[in-house]
Design an enzyme around this catalytic site. Structure first.
Site, PDB file in Angstrom:
ATOM      1  N   GLU A 116       0.811  -1.214   0.000  1.00  0.00           N
ATOM      2  CA  GLU A 116       0.000   0.000   0.000  1.00  0.00           C
ATOM      3  C   GLU A 116       0.847   1.267   0.000  1.00  0.00           C
ATOM      4  O   GLU A 116       0.450   2.296  -0.522  1.00  0.00           O
ATOM      5  CB  GLU A 116      -0.934   0.004   1.219  1.00  0.00           C
ATOM      6  CG  GLU A 116      -1.900   1.169   1.270  1.00  0.00           C
ATOM      7  CD  GLU A 116      -2.874   1.183   0.100  1.00  0.00           C
ATOM      8  OE1 GLU A 116      -3.382   2.256  -0.225  1.00  0.00           O
ATOM      9  OE2 GLU A 116      -3.115   0.101  -0.496  1.00  0.00           O
ATOM     10  N   ARG A 154      22.149   6.601 -20.173  1.00  0.00           N
ATOM     11  CA  ARG A 154      22.467   6.912 -21.574  1.00  0.00           C
ATOM     12  C   ARG A 154      23.067   8.307 -21.727  1.00  0.00           C
ATOM     13  O   ARG A 154      23.656   8.618 -22.762  1.00  0.00           O
ATOM     14  CB  ARG A 154      21.228   6.746 -22.443  1.00  0.00           C
ATOM     15  CG  ARG A 154      20.115   7.735 -22.139  1.00  0.00           C
ATOM     16  CD  ARG A 154      18.817   7.371 -22.856  1.00  0.00           C
ATOM     17  NE  ARG A 154      19.014   7.249 -24.280  1.00  0.00           N
ATOM     18  CZ  ARG A 154      19.078   8.272 -25.127  1.00  0.00           C
ATOM     19  NH1 ARG A 154      18.987   9.502 -24.646  1.00  0.00           N
ATOM     20  NH2 ARG A 154      19.244   8.091 -26.405  1.00  0.00           N
ATOM     21  N   ASP A 169      18.188  14.502 -28.570  1.00  0.00           N
ATOM     22  CA  ASP A 169      16.968  13.768 -28.228  1.00  0.00           C
ATOM     23  C   ASP A 169      15.789  14.701 -28.010  1.00  0.00           C
ATOM     24  O   ASP A 169      15.949  15.861 -27.649  1.00  0.00           O
ATOM     25  CB  ASP A 169      17.179  12.958 -26.936  1.00  0.00           C
ATOM     26  CG  ASP A 169      18.021  11.733 -27.167  1.00  0.00           C
ATOM     27  OD1 ASP A 169      18.113  11.282 -28.313  1.00  0.00           O
ATOM     28  OD2 ASP A 169      18.596  11.228 -26.194  1.00  0.00           O
TER      29      ASP A 169
END
Length: 244
Positions: A116, A154, A169
């Site tokens: 939870e 990366r 990117d």
């Protein structure tokens, strides 16, 4: 960079951390991973790591003792103060900017919970960052921590080989990335834009910039609200808004 993962399911990490870019990053000694089952730190004779919430309610809550002890042991082993990252739906929304920020750290430690939730004292007195990968709930923090790790690793120097790749990117520049094409130049009558075959690098750069702006305008206009548009870009967007 050192990255530690505290988890109850260490087997989940084996495939992801040892394939593709994450494997190459380890081979290049850009990063080391350590996956730790924090159940091993439980002082309970049954090695329980969760209990019922005070005040009642559904589900079980992770107890503070095993996680506190695990984090303290990692600090002592490495003689460092890692960023302690709690992955949970309540955290800061993960972005490329956050990935770039974390990529500058020497040591990260992900706490991957289940059940939870966490005892609040973990949040208040142990964690340095809370991160969410989106407005949805997963079974645990393992998958989210792997997604975040891939995004960060990366960016480390030398990992991708081409140093321009992470810079170009989507989101790194503030805009979505422009379209890409490769051989053949004509596939079933679908042709590569002539400008990309021209050899004119100035025109290619201008085309890519405009395509990046257009793709952002069409797909993620919210990103343009914070982007420092030039007067030329503003004029182009106004033209699109008028349907031209």
């Amino acid at each position: 960079m050192k990255i530690d993962f505290l988890t109850l399911f260490p087997e989940m990490f084996h495939g992801v951390l040892n394939e593709s870019i994450l494997r190459k990053a380890q081979e290049k000694e850009a990063v080391t991973f350590n996956v730790i089952n924090f159940r091993e730190y439980s002082s309970n004779k049954h090695q329980n790591v969760d209990d019922y919430p005070y005040g009642g309610g559904a589900g079980m809550v992770l107890t503070p003792q095993p996680i506190f002890d695990a984090v303290e042991d990692i600090r002592k082993q490495h003689n460092s103060e890692p960023k302690v990252i709690l992955v949970c739906p309540q955290g800061e929304r993960f972005t490329q900017a956050k990935a770039e920020q974390l990529a500058r750290e020497d040591h990260l430690l992900f706490v991957c919970g289940h059940y939870e939730g966490y005892d609040e004292r973990i949040r208040e007195h142990l964690v340095t960052d809370e991160i969410s990968i989106g407005d949805f709930v997963l079974t645990g923090g393992e998958l989210a921590s792997m997604v975040i790790t891939d995004s960060i690793v990366r960016l480390l120097p030398g990992v991708l080989g081409n140093e321009d790749s992470p810079i170009l990117d989507s989101y790194s520049s503030g805009l979505l990335e422009h379209p890409h094409y490769t051989r053949p130049a004509d596939f079933r009558g679908l042709k590569v834009p002539e400008v990309l075959l021209s050899g004119n690098h100035k025109l290619i750069a201008e085309w890519r910039e405009e395509q990046s702006l257009k793709r952002t305008f069409e797909r993620r206009p919210d990103l343009l609200e914070k982007y420092p548009l030039t007067e030329k870009q503003k004029a182009i967007i106004k033209k699109w808004q008028n349907g031209n």
